[in-house]
Scaffold this active site. Sequence first.
Site, mmCIF file in Angstrom:
data_model
loop_
_atom_site.group_PDB
_atom_site.id
_atom_site.type_symbol
_atom_site.label_atom_id
_atom_site.label_comp_id
_atom_site.label_asym_id
_atom_site.label_seq_id
_atom_site.Cartn_x
_atom_site.Cartn_y
_atom_site.Cartn_z
ATOM 1 N N HIS A 199 -33.826 39.852 18.795
ATOM 2 C CA HIS A 199 -34.576 38.693 19.186
ATOM 3 C C HIS A 199 -35.467 38.898 20.292
ATOM 4 O O HIS A 199 -36.654 38.447 20.386
ATOM 5 C CB HIS A 199 -33.445 37.722 19.386
ATOM 6 C CG HIS A 199 -32.940 37.092 18.297
ATOM 7 N ND1 HIS A 199 -31.509 36.757 18.413
ATOM 8 C CD2 HIS A 199 -33.282 36.620 17.236
ATOM 9 C CE1 HIS A 199 -31.173 35.984 16.941
ATOM 10 N NE2 HIS A 199 -32.325 36.191 16.540
ATOM 11 N N ARG A 234 -40.460 61.806 14.808
ATOM 12 C CA ARG A 234 -39.362 62.550 15.348
ATOM 13 C C ARG A 234 -38.000 61.519 14.680
ATOM 14 O O ARG A 234 -38.237 60.348 15.032
ATOM 15 C CB ARG A 234 -39.426 62.360 16.998
ATOM 16 C CG ARG A 234 -40.572 63.286 17.568
ATOM 17 C CD ARG A 234 -40.627 62.813 19.074
ATOM 18 N NE ARG A 234 -41.572 64.102 19.486
ATOM 19 C CZ ARG A 234 -42.576 64.051 20.351
ATOM 20 N NH1 ARG A 234 -43.062 62.722 19.873
ATOM 21 N NH2 ARG A 234 -43.337 64.785 20.608
ATOM 22 N N ARG A 246 -40.048 65.077 10.773
ATOM 23 C CA ARG A 246 -39.213 66.344 11.275
ATOM 24 C C ARG A 246 -37.703 65.943 11.363
ATOM 25 O O ARG A 246 -37.287 64.897 11.725
ATOM 26 C CB ARG A 246 -39.827 66.527 12.849
ATOM 27 C CG ARG A 246 -39.028 67.767 13.413
ATOM 28 C CD ARG A 246 -39.593 68.080 14.730
ATOM 29 N NE ARG A 246 -39.055 67.035 15.694
ATOM 30 C CZ ARG A 246 -39.356 67.072 16.985
ATOM 31 N NH1 ARG A 246 -40.341 67.836 17.657
ATOM 32 N NH2 ARG A 246 -38.960 65.970 17.855
ATOM 33 N N GLU A 249 -43.243 76.914 17.712
ATOM 34 C CA GLU A 249 -42.816 76.381 18.979
ATOM 35 C C GLU A 249 -42.554 77.555 19.985
ATOM 36 O O GLU A 249 -42.229 77.048 21.172
ATOM 37 C CB GLU A 249 -41.759 75.323 19.153
ATOM 38 C CG GLU A 249 -42.366 73.931 18.289
ATOM 39 C CD GLU A 249 -41.432 72.814 18.353
ATOM 40 O OE1 GLU A 249 -41.577 72.146 19.240
ATOM 41 O OE2 GLU A 249 -40.270 72.540 17.721
ATOM 42 N N ASN A 260 -46.223 71.580 23.191
ATOM 43 C CA ASN A 260 -45.841 70.886 24.111
ATOM 44 C C ASN A 260 -44.599 72.378 24.511
ATOM 45 O O ASN A 260 -44.377 72.878 25.689
ATOM 46 C CB ASN A 260 -44.292 69.756 24.177
ATOM 47 C CG ASN A 260 -45.534 68.586 23.828
ATOM 48 O OD1 ASN A 260 -46.615 68.652 24.092
ATOM 49 N ND2 ASN A 260 -44.884 67.744 23.036
ATOM 50 N N ASP A 261 -43.647 72.541 23.369
ATOM 51 C CA ASP A 261 -42.748 73.741 23.849
ATOM 52 C C ASP A 261 -43.500 75.012 23.874
ATOM 53 O O ASP A 261 -43.146 75.594 24.736
ATOM 54 C CB ASP A 261 -41.708 73.583 22.673
ATOM 55 C CG ASP A 261 -40.729 72.720 22.978
ATOM 56 O OD1 ASP A 261 -39.974 72.869 23.912
ATOM 57 O OD2 ASP A 261 -40.367 71.712 22.120
ATOM 58 N N ARG A 318 -38.688 74.009 29.877
ATOM 59 C CA ARG A 318 -39.050 72.658 29.894
ATOM 60 C C ARG A 318 -38.143 71.457 30.344
ATOM 61 O O ARG A 318 -38.062 70.367 30.490
ATOM 62 C CB ARG A 318 -39.205 72.185 28.366
ATOM 63 C CG ARG A 318 -39.832 71.075 28.102
ATOM 64 C CD ARG A 318 -40.199 70.909 26.450
ATOM 65 N NE ARG A 318 -40.679 69.555 26.180
ATOM 66 C CZ ARG A 318 -40.766 69.178 25.033
ATOM 67 N NH1 ARG A 318 -40.626 70.070 24.106
ATOM 68 N NH2 ARG A 318 -41.404 68.006 24.722
ATOM 69 N N CYS A 359 -49.238 69.036 16.567
ATOM 70 C CA CYS A 359 -48.747 67.735 17.004
ATOM 71 C C CYS A 359 -48.042 67.501 18.306
ATOM 72 O O CYS A 359 -47.516 66.736 18.692
ATOM 73 C CB CYS A 359 -47.585 67.417 15.939
ATOM 74 S SG CYS A 359 -46.278 68.643 16.040
#
Length: 521
Positions: free
Chosen positions: A182, A280, A316, A404, A429-430, A440, A483
């Site tokens: 809610h 994700r 993924r 990655e 990113n990785d 990381r 991505c």
Amino acid sequence: MAERFLVGAGVGSGVAHGKAFVLARPEAALAQISKPGNRVGMVAIQNAMQSVAEDLENITTVGDAKDVMVALAMILRDPVLFQEVKAHLSEGSEAAEAIRRAFARFARKLESLGGYFAERASDLGYLANRVITELAGEQPEIKFPDEPFVLVTESISPMDASKLDPERVLAVITSDGTPTSHSAIIIRAAKLPMVVGLIGAGLIRTGVDLLVDASSGQVVLEPSTERIERYRVAANLDTHLIKVIEDDREAPVLLLANLGSSFEASAAIASGAKGVGLFRTELLYLGQLVPPTLEEQYEEYSRLLRAFKGKRVLVRVLDLDFDKPLPFLKETGSGNYANRGLQVLLANPEVLLTQLAALALAQQANPETEMWVMAPMVLNVAEAQEFAEFARKSGIKNVGVMIEVPEVTQSDVIDGILQVVDFISIGTNDLTHYALGKSRHTAGDGAVSGTISLAETRKPEVMSLIERVVAAAKRANKPVGVCGEAAGDPESARAFIALGVDSLSASSALLPQLKAALLAG
Ligand code: PEP
Ligand code: MG
């Protein structure tokens, strides 16, 4: 301080930047009065429940919000709920604990009923907070900051949600809750960015700088000035948004959205995304003692595929990270990549197979959406092959992996991988972290740390790996996308396009800006 990324489920759309203000749980105040010899009894709890119910019924509001208050008051007046509290008190629980346990049990009962009741279950946490606060009596008044702030709390009651002042509150983050509660409905209607179920919300302290991106469910702690600027430009584009989205010209590559929950779909579609380039799935699993059932997963994936009818959706499978251990997964691997990525799923095939089966069923039920499925952080050709076999046997048609780690960009490895999958996606990113030899993670505090800047992804030692991967995909005639965060940055995006990528996937909040920048050349 370095940037850190946390992820939850975004509610609605919008981005906010500001300092955190963290609201504490009411337990501390209650502990003062529930010390031995001063126990809070059943009558006091019953009175508190009735009193909160009355407050909810008497609140002056209309429409959806009014219905919500009435429904919650009814829950509080349910004698079964009070019986549960009594049972816990007689077993020796302290008042707050008895209330929390009874309300949580009642929530599980609602969940098992499914549908509307299940969606209401997440409101029980807010109700427990309200009753505990009521019992604790007069509390020192909360001193909210003078400047507008991002409200960070465990949960927020629908009543408090309806009272939020959009002039003061920039965004709301909760560690509990779901996008269909809610409170989330009320906050979405007020057009405030919200992220619920944020994993690691406990790391946020009052005063920390936050960037809240409701369209991707991401919260960035201590964002870099470069990132803030990017989002600021994106927000300023808002008025031109419609023009950019309606611009008939297509961007030079497919622009897709990164999502963490099916509830972020409408924001992605509104931003002009041509589909999803990274869904994700971790949110379904994190914080759970047992893996989500096939049915629960099917519901989420079907909702996602339905929203993107006629488009591509790239899902993924679970990407485990060592900072987010899951009690039902066997650990595996060693060194840099221990307990990360695809190897963990291959060591826990029952979890992988259930996820693949749920995805295949969702695809069957939504044949007009083109579903692609990929595995995270593949480490070698054998892993890619094993995943592809599992996926195809489960009925998945388009199977891919994420690139990655630097080791798999070696020509023989990437060529081998491309022989066994239908597409690849580069996780910058990785890849940037590992290519530059950085972790990381910040040891010990459990946060995923996004300590790379976008400029680092553009360093020659990283770009040369990406170039090799894209060239291999071209040779193999298989689609290749990016991505990671860098995909949403125009300067990096231009470099990826020049290398020949087929798609870029980024937060939908950044897509209109990205398209405008790419069209401008
Ligand atoms: C990446 O590593 O670039 C990526 C997209 O995956 P995640 O950020 O979820 O690790
Ligand atoms: Mg990754």
